[in-house]
Design a protein around this motif. Structure first.
Motif, PDB file in Angstrom:
ATOM      1  N   UNK A 153      11.419  -7.808  25.805  1.00 21.57           N
ATOM      2  CA  UNK A 153      10.043  -7.830  26.308  1.00 21.57           C
ATOM      3  C   UNK A 153       9.257  -6.561  26.002  1.00 21.57           C
ATOM      4  N   UNK A 154       9.898  -5.538  25.436  1.00 17.22           N
ATOM      5  CA  UNK A 154       9.240  -4.255  25.218  1.00 17.22           C
ATOM      6  C   UNK A 154       8.210  -4.360  24.090  1.00 17.22           C
ATOM      7  N   UNK A 155       7.065  -3.721  24.298  1.00 18.45           N
ATOM      8  CA  UNK A 155       6.028  -3.577  23.270  1.00 18.45           C
ATOM      9  C   UNK A 155       5.532  -2.138  23.291  1.00 18.45           C
ATOM     10  N   UNK A 156       5.161  -1.593  22.143  1.00 20.37           N
ATOM     11  CA  UNK A 156       4.596  -0.240  22.149  1.00 20.37           C
ATOM     12  C   UNK A 156       3.261  -0.232  22.883  1.00 20.37           C
ATOM     13  N   UNK A 157       2.968   0.887  23.533  1.00 20.03           N
ATOM     14  CA  UNK A 157       1.717   1.000  24.273  1.00 20.03           C
ATOM     15  C   UNK A 157       0.522   1.241  23.361  1.00 20.03           C
ATOM     16  N   UNK A 158       0.773   1.770  22.178  1.00 16.13           N
ATOM     17  CA  UNK A 158      -0.325   2.054  21.254  1.00 16.13           C
ATOM     18  C   UNK A 158       0.065   1.585  19.860  1.00 16.13           C
ATOM     19  N   UNK A 159      -0.885   1.662  18.972  1.00 12.12           N
ATOM     20  CA  UNK A 159      -0.648   1.213  17.601  1.00 12.12           C
ATOM     21  C   UNK A 159       0.493   2.015  16.969  1.00 12.12           C
TER      22      UNK A 159
ATOM     23  N   UNK B 274       2.302  -8.180  17.383  1.00 13.40           N
ATOM     24  CA  UNK B 274       2.486  -8.211  18.829  1.00 13.40           C
ATOM     25  C   UNK B 274       2.455  -9.692  19.195  1.00 13.40           C
ATOM     26  N   UNK B 275       3.567 -10.224  19.638  1.00 12.87           N
ATOM     27  CA  UNK B 275       3.623 -11.628  20.041  1.00 12.87           C
ATOM     28  C   UNK B 275       3.139 -11.757  21.484  1.00 12.87           C
ATOM     29  N   UNK B 276       2.342 -12.794  21.758  1.00  5.85           N
ATOM     30  CA  UNK B 276       1.837 -13.030  23.107  1.00  5.85           C
ATOM     31  C   UNK B 276       2.951 -13.384  24.083  1.00  5.85           C
ATOM     32  N   UNK B 277       3.958 -14.056  23.587  1.00  6.44           N
ATOM     33  CA  UNK B 277       5.101 -14.456  24.412  1.00  6.44           C
ATOM     34  C   UNK B 277       6.373 -14.075  23.660  1.00  6.44           C
ATOM     35  N   UNK B 278       7.474 -14.097  24.348  1.00  9.54           N
ATOM     36  CA  UNK B 278       8.752 -13.817  23.721  1.00  9.54           C
ATOM     37  C   UNK B 278       8.955 -14.780  22.555  1.00  9.54           C
ATOM     38  N   UNK B 279       9.409 -14.265  21.432  1.00  7.50           N
ATOM     39  CA  UNK B 279       9.536 -15.041  20.205  1.00  7.50           C
ATOM     40  C   UNK B 279      10.939 -14.870  19.619  1.00  7.50           C
TER      41      UNK B 279
ATOM     42  N   UNK C 250      11.535 -22.712  24.311  1.00  9.22           N
ATOM     43  CA  UNK C 250      10.243 -22.544  23.643  1.00  9.22           C
ATOM     44  C   UNK C 250       9.143 -23.221  24.445  1.00  9.22           C
ATOM     45  N   UNK C 251       9.460 -24.371  24.996  1.00 14.18           N
ATOM     46  CA  UNK C 251       8.473 -25.136  25.766  1.00 14.18           C
ATOM     47  C   UNK C 251       7.944 -24.365  26.968  1.00 14.18           C
ATOM     48  N   UNK C 252       8.772 -23.480  27.564  1.00 16.96           N
ATOM     49  CA  UNK C 252       8.303 -22.687  28.697  1.00 16.96           C
ATOM     50  C   UNK C 252       7.949 -21.256  28.298  1.00 16.96           C
ATOM     51  N   UNK C 253       7.805 -21.021  26.988  1.00 16.96           N
ATOM     52  CA  UNK C 253       7.426 -19.692  26.504  1.00 16.96           C
ATOM     53  C   UNK C 253       8.524 -18.663  26.670  1.00 16.96           C
TER      54      UNK C 253
ATOM     55  N   UNK D 221      15.237 -11.583  20.028  1.00 12.27           N
ATOM     56  CA  UNK D 221      14.045 -12.078  20.707  1.00 12.27           C
ATOM     57  C   UNK D 221      13.147 -10.881  20.920  1.00 12.27           C
ATOM     58  N   UNK D 222      11.851 -11.041  20.686  1.00 15.74           N
ATOM     59  CA  UNK D 222      10.968  -9.884  20.751  1.00 15.74           C
ATOM     60  C   UNK D 222       9.533 -10.288  21.040  1.00 15.74           C
ATOM     61  N   UNK D 223       8.781  -9.308  21.541  1.00 15.65           N
ATOM     62  CA  UNK D 223       7.331  -9.445  21.676  1.00 15.65           C
ATOM     63  C   UNK D 223       6.624  -8.516  20.693  1.00 15.65           C
TER      64      UNK D 223
END
Length: 154
Positions: free
Chosen positions: A14-20, A47-52, A85-88, A116-118
């Motif tokens: 679920x981790x995403x960078x805070x900045x570019x 940046x994926x909106x949901x876990x991918x 996938x159906x529940x994101x 799996x990543x965002x």
């Protein structure tokens, strides 16, 4: 036509960078400078909106249970991906069919790596197989979080 994709993703799904992540992208660009004929490789930062799911495509050889070590059928895995996938991918929790243990999709033992990543940095058709441990550390340092790599053939 098939493609190869070498991706770096955070080790925490679920981790995403805070900045570019320009510094990390620059490092990846240096590590994949282009094809011998002078054509640059394509690098996508997403940046994926949901876990991918970030899987290895046709490189997947087998999946193992992290609890008992038994082989897990890829059809069962595909069914789990479709259901989640159906529940994101609200949860990665699963009960494995081999021993009935509760685990998660990201804890399964993949041969070749899957994740799996965002957030993802993907290099399309790189002229290299893998990033070295030192290169992964440099990408991780630039992002501020440990990363793993996935090599897909699609």
């Amino acid at each position: 036509m098939s493609d190869d994709v070498l991706s770096a993703i955070p080790t925490a799904p679920h981790w995403q960078p805070e900045q570019a992540p320009e510094r990390a992208a620059s490092i990846v660009e240096e590590l994949a400078p282009g094809l011998p004929n002078g054509i640059d490789v394509e690098i996508d930062i997403t940046w994926h909106d949901a876990l991918t799911v970030v899987d290895c495509g046709q490189n997947l050889q087998k999946i193992g249970c992290p609890q008992c070590g038994a082989s897990i059928d890829t059809d069962w895995w595909a069914d789990q991906l479709e259901a989640h996938y159906d529940d994101g991918f609200a949860t990665l929790a699963v009960v494995v069919p081999c021993c009935g243990a509760a685990t998660s999709l990201d804890a399964l033992v993949y041969d070749w790596s899957c994740g799996f990543a965002r957030f993802e940095i993907a290099v399309w058709n790189p002229e290299r197989a893998w990033f070295s441990d030192e290169e992964l550390t440099a990408i991780a340092d630039a992002l501020g979080h440990p990363v793993m790599q996935i090599r897909a053939h699609i």
